[in-house]
Scaffold this motif. Structure first.
Motif, mmCIF file in Angstrom:
data_model
loop_
_atom_site.group_PDB
_atom_site.id
_atom_site.type_symbol
_atom_site.label_atom_id
_atom_site.label_comp_id
_atom_site.label_asym_id
_atom_site.label_seq_id
_atom_site.Cartn_x
_atom_site.Cartn_y
_atom_site.Cartn_z
ATOM 1 N N LEU A 85 0.821 -1.209 0.000
ATOM 2 C CA LEU A 85 0.000 0.000 0.000
ATOM 3 C C LEU A 85 0.860 1.267 0.000
ATOM 4 N N ASP A 86 1.804 1.357 0.931
ATOM 5 C CA ASP A 86 2.597 2.591 1.054
ATOM 6 C C ASP A 86 3.506 2.815 -0.148
ATOM 7 N N SER A 87 3.988 1.724 -0.735
ATOM 8 C CA SER A 87 4.931 1.859 -1.850
ATOM 9 C C SER A 87 4.248 1.749 -3.211
ATOM 10 N N TYR A 88 2.919 1.561 -3.234
ATOM 11 C CA TYR A 88 2.227 1.420 -4.513
ATOM 12 C C TYR A 88 2.508 2.657 -5.365
ATOM 13 N N ASN B 156 4.502 -3.526 -12.878
ATOM 14 C CA ASN B 156 5.674 -3.808 -13.711
ATOM 15 C C ASN B 156 6.807 -2.833 -13.430
ATOM 16 N N SER B 157 6.471 -1.659 -12.928
ATOM 17 C CA SER B 157 7.501 -0.654 -12.635
ATOM 18 C C SER B 157 8.426 -1.088 -11.506
ATOM 19 N N LEU C 291 2.904 -10.779 -9.889
ATOM 20 C CA LEU C 291 2.240 -10.520 -11.163
ATOM 21 C C LEU C 291 1.154 -11.555 -11.387
ATOM 22 N N ILE C 292 0.075 -11.155 -12.057
ATOM 23 C CA ILE C 292 -0.998 -12.078 -12.409
ATOM 24 C C ILE C 292 -1.252 -11.995 -13.905
ATOM 25 N N ASP C 293 -1.796 -13.088 -14.451
ATOM 26 C CA ASP C 293 -2.160 -13.096 -15.864
ATOM 27 C C ASP C 293 -3.100 -14.271 -16.078
ATOM 28 N N ASN C 294 -3.748 -14.305 -17.253
ATOM 29 C CA ASN C 294 -4.674 -15.381 -17.555
ATOM 30 C C ASN C 294 -4.885 -15.423 -19.065
ATOM 31 N N MET C 295 -5.473 -16.532 -19.512
ATOM 32 C CA MET C 295 -5.811 -16.674 -20.923
ATOM 33 C C MET C 295 -6.985 -17.633 -21.057
ATOM 34 N N LEU C 296 -7.989 -17.222 -21.838
ATOM 35 C CA LEU C 296 -9.075 -18.115 -22.206
ATOM 36 C C LEU C 296 -8.555 -19.005 -23.330
ATOM 37 N N LEU C 297 -8.417 -20.278 -23.060
ATOM 38 C CA LEU C 297 -7.785 -21.176 -24.020
ATOM 39 C C LEU C 297 -8.667 -21.368 -25.241
ATOM 40 N N GLY C 298 -8.034 -21.297 -26.382
ATOM 41 C CA GLY C 298 -8.783 -21.373 -27.626
ATOM 42 C C GLY C 298 -9.503 -20.097 -27.986
ATOM 43 N N GLY C 299 -9.303 -19.073 -27.160
ATOM 44 C CA GLY C 299 -9.962 -17.800 -27.416
ATOM 45 C C GLY C 299 -11.450 -17.829 -27.227
#
Length: 285
Positions: free
Chosen positions: A70-73, A190-191, A276-284
């Motif tokens: 929080l403080d360093s965001y 990412n920073s 970090l988070i990420d995701n993908m709907l497989l097959g679009g």
């Protein structure tokens, strides 16, 4: 119309009510600031689909747990305001924590099942804070439609479920994840990455692509997907896996079989100290 900056809930409510009474639609993009192209893409879409555009910048303390950032965001209020003005934001809402949470604040919103797994298990209380602040922002802004990126897929599901269950009069618009040229999902966090960590961080996207290729070959065993994603992430010396899962895109429950109806590959990984988070709907699908 020149952008107005509003810091009080009463001022924001009055602004919105005046325009809504005139039959205008309001598109809303809530953010925690440190704006990047992902945020701006939401604003551009909201700008084209509504009469007016409201953005908020508020680093919400109730969605941060103990020992979180929080403080360093990262914060860049002057740059953020300039970007909003350039996009064509009509009203920028920038409340303080005291404005949003008074001294006797005690009411929270809990979206139960969809908040439980994944980031909900890793960050207890996080989605209670998200649901509460978004409810408050919806009540204050009175938006016709609100725009959220699919990078925060579980957050999107939590908010969509909350709006449905509480009969909120706002349309939720999911928007695609924006990525850097090497595939890393755009994120304010990412920073935090050092140059070497930044190179390693692309492993999240590469792991998701490996899962998507497996889906294209018709693999039905979820463990095969988890194995190929873990193998890719674990190649990086700075990577520590929080979770890697294959889930139903609607319920976020783990799958025991993969078929052509689709699946969501989703992961959270620490690269050094940065989660970090990420995701993908497989097959679009």
């Amino acid at each position: 119309m020149k952008m107005e900056t509003l810091q009080t809930t009463t001022g924001m409510k009055e602004w919105s009510r005046n325009h809504l009474r005139q039959g205008r639609t309001i598109g809303f993009v809530p953010t925690m600031g440190y704006l990047h192209e992902g945020h701006l893409s939401l604003m551009r879409r909201a700008r084209t689909e509504n009469d007016l555009l409201v953005a908020s910048i508020f680093v919400n303390p109730t969605q941060f747990g103990q020992n979180e950032d929080l403080d360093s965001y990262p914060r860049s209020p002057e740059s953020d305001a300039a970007k909003c003005a350039d996009i064509g934001v009509d009203a920028l809402f920038t409340p303080t924590p005291r404005e949003m949470y008074g001294p006797d604040f005690q009411t929270y919103v809990d979206v139960e099942r969809v908040s439980g797994p994944l980031c909900g298990a890793s960050r207890p209380g996080h989605f209670r804070g998200v649901a509460t602040v978004v409810t408050k922002l919806f009540n204050i802004v009175g938006a016709t439609a609100a725009y959220f990126g699919q990078k925060d897929y579980q957050q999107l599901q939590v908010i969509t479920t909350m709006v449905r269950d509480l009969n909120m009069d706002v349309r939720i618009v999911p928007c695609p994840t924006l990525r850097e040229s090497d595939g890393l999902a755009m994120s304010s966090r990412n920073s935090y990455l050092s140059p070497e960590e930044r190179k390693q961080a692309v492993c999240l996207y590469q792991a998701l692509n490996a899962a998507d290729a497996l889906f294209g070959r018709g693999e039905g065993n979820p463990q095969a997907y988890l194995s190929i994603m873990r193998d890719r992430v674990e190649q990086e010396p700075s990577a520590q896996i929080d979770y890697i899962e294959l889930v139903d895109p609607r319920t976020l429950e783990n799958l025991d079989h993969v078929d052509r109806s689709g699946a969501l590959a989703i992961l959270a990984v620490r690269i050094g100290k940065t989660r970090l988070i990420d995701n993908m709907l497989l097959g679009g699908v």
